[in-house]
Enzyme design. Structure first.
Site, short mmCIF file in Angstrom:
data_model
loop_
_atom_site.label_atom_id
_atom_site.label_comp_id
_atom_site.label_asym_id
_atom_site.label_seq_id
_atom_site.Cartn_x
_atom_site.Cartn_y
_atom_site.Cartn_z
N GLU A 21 42.25 49.04 43.45
CA GLU A 21 43.40 49.46 42.64
C GLU A 21 43.20 50.88 42.14
O GLU A 21 42.16 51.19 41.55
CB GLU A 21 43.60 48.50 41.46
CG GLU A 21 44.02 47.11 41.90
CD GLU A 21 44.45 46.22 40.73
OE1 GLU A 21 44.43 46.69 39.56
OE2 GLU A 21 44.82 45.06 40.99
N HIS B 168 50.30 46.06 39.31
CA HIS B 168 49.61 45.26 38.30
C HIS B 168 50.45 45.15 37.02
O HIS B 168 50.02 45.51 35.91
CB HIS B 168 48.24 45.88 37.97
CG HIS B 168 47.23 44.86 37.53
ND1 HIS B 168 45.90 44.90 37.90
CD2 HIS B 168 47.34 43.77 36.73
CE1 HIS B 168 45.25 43.89 37.35
NE2 HIS B 168 46.11 43.18 36.64
#
Length: 531
Positions: A264, A283
């Site tokens: 990420e 997210h």
């Protein structure tokens, strides 16, 4: 009152910060965006740390955090905290599993619907001036078989919404009982493979562990029906992203919706970006105004309550210790600490195991915290560990090779209730025990001798031959040295022809006095200690 300092190193809601600032005896510093080096430089000044997902609490951070007592994670995942290091350093780690439950469940459900009905690509097509109705034909969720892996708070909320849409819900969770599954009106699968076999949709709500890494691999994806969908709002790495891409390209898996990723943010060449049917969000599972405020307030109150009163809620490295539990076991904790310390003074060094027995009324309580307190007292003296506490005591014992066992017996001996602690080395067992007379805690057994004495104070423990005159010699020696006797308990063992004298004294005996007593004929052992 002790003044505690708390560092908030990641952004949380202002109401959460205010909940800490308004607490008596707590000073709060908000300092976000710290580099690892900057955090290590200042963390030694703080007793509490509040984080989200940005701050990484590594072993190096814990090594520098000499005063740190608690970490509060505003959110569920604690992957950014080295829990082993936290436990070793005696730092309790608490998360906020309920604050973002609804937010994450709703987001996962929204991703499922968006994926099923091609909302994303249809929107993009529309704003580019196209009208491709046939190209974006979707599928209904009604009647579809939904596999939920993980039936905690979020999985349960997802199941409720899926049932309202007429989906057939199959759940797999190693901790979900048949009775609980029945009450939730879901089919219980014994394994993840059974839950996924024939599934049209899977949604993941499980933690990331070595066992769950790539739980959705090539083989498990193949178990699902052709045209199946995968939803992951839990943890990156649960889905083998390369296997998912290959399955979509092969025409078996219809699509995937992700809110979390193995890396990420995902790189620009992320393979799934080029897949046919996908929905991606950065997210956002907990990113609602309500969730951010809830977890900020929740984590702040948890840190405040721990520092002020010792309450522990939603800990990931020790049992919860809420107000109700404190009320029930609180009176036993000081006695437990004294028993542990006393045992460490009279038992032989390098014991193999510690055995704790609870008899009578105390056996009906949750005694795990009492056992931890016994270990804390024992190890504080026996191991020279500077920071042994309720959190790390079992780990310290394990590292020293000491096994710990616990047993409970509903019926007491000659006491209404009894806590009995034994240190075992080979064939030698040394035992101490304590009880309550009304609200007064008392030590009633020391190394084979039944005595009655206070559980706190400064003591002399003298073992001697059972013959006349010894007690008088002891008293005279103390008087000559100016040591006042506050209390005295005597016990004899007729079989061994020995006796013990446990003397509570007002001031610490000098080394010269102890030497005199040890050299006195008939005296076998003299120990001086404080409980």
């Amino acid at each position: 009152m002790t003044n505690y300092r708390v560092l908030v190193s990641d952004p949380i809601s202002e109401k959460g910060v205010e909940a800490l600032r308004s607490a008596e005896g707590i000073t709060v510093d908000v300092n976000t965006g710290l580099s690892p080096e900057e955090l290590i430089k200042i963390i030694g000044d703080y007793h509490g740390l509040v984080i989200r997902s940005q701050t990484k609490v590594t072993p190096e951070v814990f090594a520098a955090a000499k005063n740190l007592k608690a970490i509060g994670r505003a959110g569920v995942g604690v992957d950014n905290i080295d829990r082993d290091a936290a436990t070793d350093h005696g730092v309790v780690v608490m998360n906020t599993p309920s604050g973002n439950t609804i937010s994450t469940a709703e987001h996962a459900f929204a991703l499922m619907l968006a994926l099923a009905r091609n909302i994303g690509p249809a929107h993009t097509s529309m704003i580019s001036g196209k009208w491709d109705r046939k190209l974006y034909e979707g599928v209904e969720m009604f009647g579809k078989r939904l596999a939920i892996l993980g039936m905690g708070r979020i999985g349960t909320e997802f199941a409720k919404r899926a049932q309202a849409f007429g989906m057939h819900v199959v759940a797999y969770d190693p901790f979900l009982t048949a009775a609980r599954a029945q009450s939730l009106k879901v089919e219980l699968a014994e394994t993840a493979d059974k839950a996924l076999t024939g599934a049209d949709v899977v949604t993941l709500h499980i933690p990331m562990t070595p066992e769950t890494n790539h739980i959705m691999n090539k083989e498990r994806i193949a178990l699902m029906n052709p045209g199946a969908l995968i939803i992951n709002c839990a943890r990156g790495g649960l889905v083998d992203e390369a296997a998912a891409k290959a399955s979509i390209d092969a025409g078996h898996l219809a699509g995937i919706a992700l809110d979390v990723y193995e890396v990420e943010p995902p790189p620009a060449d992320f393979p799934l970006f080029s897949a046919k049917k996908t929905v991606f969000t950065p997210h956002l599972g907990a990113s609602t105004a309500e969730a951010q405020e809830n977890v900020g307030i929740e984590v702040a109150i948890q840190i405040k309550d721990f520092l002020q009163s010792g309450e522990i809620r939603n800990a990931v490295n020790m049992p919860n210790l809420d107000a109700k539990t404190l009320e029930s076991v609180g009176p036993y904790l000081d006695l437990a600490d004294s028993l542990g310390k006393l045992l460490s003074k009279i038992a032989p060094a390098q014991c193999d195991s510690i055995r704790v027995s609870y008899l009578g009324a105390v056996s009906e309580l949750d005694t795990e915290l009492v056992t931890r307190k016994i270990l804390t007292g024992y190890l504080a003296a026996a191991s020279n560990e500077a920071q042994v506490n309720l959190i790390n005591a079992p780990a310290v014992a394990k590292n020293l090779g000491i096994s710990v066992s616990e047993s409970t017996v509903a019926l007491a001996t000659n006491c209404t209730e009894l806590i009995e602690v034994s240190a075992i080395k080979g064939n030698e067992t040394t035992t101490v025990a304590g009880t309550f007379f009304g609200s007064s805690a008392r030590i009633v057994h020391i190394a084979g001798h039944y005595v009655e004495t206070n559980p706190s104070g400064r003591f002399l423990f003298v073992e001697n031959d059972d013959r006349p005159g010894i007690v008088g010699v002891i008293g005279s020696s103390l008087g000559e040295a100016g040591v006042n006797i506050a209390n005295m308990a005597l016990s004899r063992n007729k079989e061994k022809k020995t006796a013990v004298t446990v003397i509570e004294v007002d001031n610490e005996p000098t080394p010269e006095l102890l030497k005199t007593l040890r050299e006195t004929p008939g005296i076998l052992k003299v120990l001086s200690f404080e409980l």
